[in-house]
Structure formats: C-alpha cells, structure tokens
Design a protein around this motif. Structure first.
Motif: not given
Length: 360
Positions: A305-313, A315-317, A325-333
């Motif tokens: 809830v708190r760390l992942l938004p700081l990392i991925f937001q 990036m404006k994905l 495939w890209v979304n699956s890769g992001i999920h796994i990451s």
C-alpha cells in the motif's frame, strides 16, 4: 519404540506443513501485488494469460486455512479453550495491531503531505475522523482483515468443540461456504473479502480432520500415480479459469474470488499435490517458514500500500495500453520487491528485541 516412531511422524508432519506454509504465503503476497484490476482485456487470449497467472496461486488462501486447522488439532487437545485463546491472542493480536497502526500512521502522513501540497484538508480539519476511516479501511479492506477472520474461525470451532469430529458439523460449514460461492452469481450480498466472515471456517475444520486421518489420506494420495495427479491438477486449473471467464461474461467484479466452486476444488487438488511432494528441504533451510511466515504476512500489505506507489507512480505506467505480457512482468516485479523486502525485514527484526512485532 512406539514413542520414537510417533515423534518422528510428528516431525515429518511439521516439515510438510512448513513447506506448504511457505509456498502459500508466496502465493498470497503474489496475489496482493497485482498492479491492475482484473478483466481489462478485450482479447480472449490476453484474458486467458491474465487468468492463468492469477489462478496459478489461487489455492494459497484455502491451503493456508487447511494447514492452520492441521496445526490446531493437537493444540485443542493439549490446552483448555481459555489457555489456547490466551496464547493465540497474545502471539497474534499484538503484532497484528502494531502493523495495522503502522499502516494508519503512514496513511495519515501521506494525507498530511498531500495537504501541504494543496490537497484535501480533512487530515487537519477532521483528524480523528480521518484516522478512524483509515483504521476501518485497514481493518476491513486490506489483507490485515484475514488475521481477525482466522481468529474468528478458531473461536467458532472452539465454541462447537464437542462437535469438532462430527461429519454433520462439517457439512453445515461446507454449505455455508457454498453460499458464498453461489453469491458470486446471484449477488445476494457484496462479494468483497470482508463479507466472507464465515466462508473459510469449513477449510479450517477440514484441516483438523486431515490431521486426525492423516495416515489414511497419505496412503490414498501415495497410491495415485504422478501423471494422474498432475493431469488432475491441470484439468482443475483449466476449469477454474473457465469459471472466471463465465463470471467475467456476467459482468462480475470479483471473477477470481477464492470461494469459486472451481477454485475450491483446484485448491484441494493443489494441496493434495503438495502433500505428495512432501517436504522441500531448500525452502526449510533458506526461507525458514516457521519463523518468518506470519511476519511476512503482517509486513507485506504495508509495503504493497505504501512502498509500491512510491516506486511505480512516478513512472506513470499506462497499464491499460500495455500488453498482457508487460503487465504480467510488472506484476511479477512487484511481487519480487514486496516478498524480498518483507522477508529481509522480518529476518532483521527477529534479531532485535522487537521481534514480537513479527510474531517472534
């Protein structure tokens, strides 16, 4: 001689439990690390890929309740109801409440930073109300809820302890679970996990029964050949995906719900396969599931809830325009980040006097 044989059997049982506990927790963290809402793809093939990825670990929650029941069977016999609940609440509630309050504190800090940047001023004009709202959300709409749900299930089994080995008691609990399964099609009540208060008691009870008849169950499973066992799990996996497709076609917002009938059966199949596999020694030695699993569960949702938004937001994905495939890769990451950090933090905390906050 009989005593030594009994001790060896118990040790073996706990090894198998720890292996499934470790794999199940990985699956739970994987599910919670999803980046996007399900069912966004128009292509049948893309939806099938998404469904396959999600469904692969969908056995985890039911498996966790099964091994929970397996472990508490002996405890119910060794301790009185009062003693058992006292020990359970002491080892569970304190660390659970600590991480829930950490979540609330981080959310309030986030809201205050947003306010300083010109955002909503509710955090200063209605501090107590905002704090309470975050507490309720953390309690009911994050994975934190399942800790209380698990304790509720245990309490119900203790209340009806004298019927614990009664098959009719199990039938009643199974029917209650099926009500939640049917509700996915009829919408008698909302389907979010906080409403499934009684939907998982059956699987805890089934774990108790598994413990009681473990030798018989293992004799049956061991008679099944590996090809038949694997083929059965694959068929159940496909059926679970097909039911998700059916729910998506009906416009369901919860097409991958754990209590789908097909997923329940798939979970049983996967659990049987894991029983047949038995102890995976590398997981025991490297992951130390008995010492780290509960802590990982407590820590991971705060990171999601708190760390992942700081990392991925930042990036404006653009998930909606990415391929499956890209979304699956992001999920796994996201999963690798959350699980890796959760495991590292739990191991670190266990070296300190504060190890009680991760169940140490």
């Amino acid at each position: 001689m009989d005593k030594k044989r009994e001790e060896k059997t118990v040790k073996k049982n706990f090894d198998f439990v720890d292996t499934i506990r470790c794999i199940s927790m990985m699956g739970i963290v994987f599910e919670h690390s999803a980046a996007i809402q399900s069912g966004i793809y128009s292509s049948t093939f893309d939806t099938a890929v998404e469904s396959s990825l999600i469904q692969s670990f969908k056995f985890s929650t039911i498996a966790f309740f099964l091994i929970g029941g397996f472990l508490i069977n002996h405890k119910f016999q060794e301790y009185s109801t009062k003693q058992y609940l006292k020990n359970r609440f002491k080892s569970t509630i304190r660390p659970w409440l600590f991480w829930l309050l950490v979540y609330v504190a981080l959310m309030m800090i986030d809201r205050y930073v947003s306010y300083l940047r010109g955002g909503d001023d509710a955090v200063v004009t209605n501090f107590l109300g905002t704090t309470w709202n975050h507490f309720v959300f953390g309690l009911c709409y994050t994975s934190s809820w399942f800790v209380l749900n698990f304790l509720l299930c245990i309490c119900i089994l203790l209340i009806f302890k004298k019927y614990l080995y009664n098959w009719w008691f199990g039938v009643v609990l199974g029917i209650v679970s099926l009500v939640y399964s049917l509700n996915l099609y009829h919408n008698w009540f909302v389907t979010n996990h906080s409403m499934a208060l009684f939907g998982f008691i059956f699987y805890l009870w089934l774990g108790v029964i598994l413990n009681r008849y473990f030798d018989r169950v293992m004799n049956y499973i061991n008679r099944i050949s590996w090809p038949i066992m694997i083929l059965t799990v694959v068929v159940l996996f496909v059926l679970a995906i097909l039911e998700s497709f059916e729910l998506l076609s009906l416009g369901s917002k919860d097409a991958y719900n754990t209590l789908r009938v097909s997923n329940i059966i798939y979970s049983f199949g996967m659990f049987a396969l894991l029983l047949k596999i038995g102890n995976i020694e590398v997981l025991q030695k490297k992951m130390e599931p008995r010492q780290t699993t509960f802590g990982i569960y407590l820590v991971h949702y705060v990171l999601v809830v708190r760390l992942l938004p700081l990392i991925f937001q930042p990036m404006k994905l653009d998930y909606l325009n990415y391929s499956v495939w890209v979304n699956s890769g992001i999920h796994i990451s996201r999963f690798l980040i959350v699980y890796g950090l959760s495991f590292f933090l739990v191991k670190l905390i266990r070296l300190t006097r504060a190890k009680w906050i991760v169940g140490g």
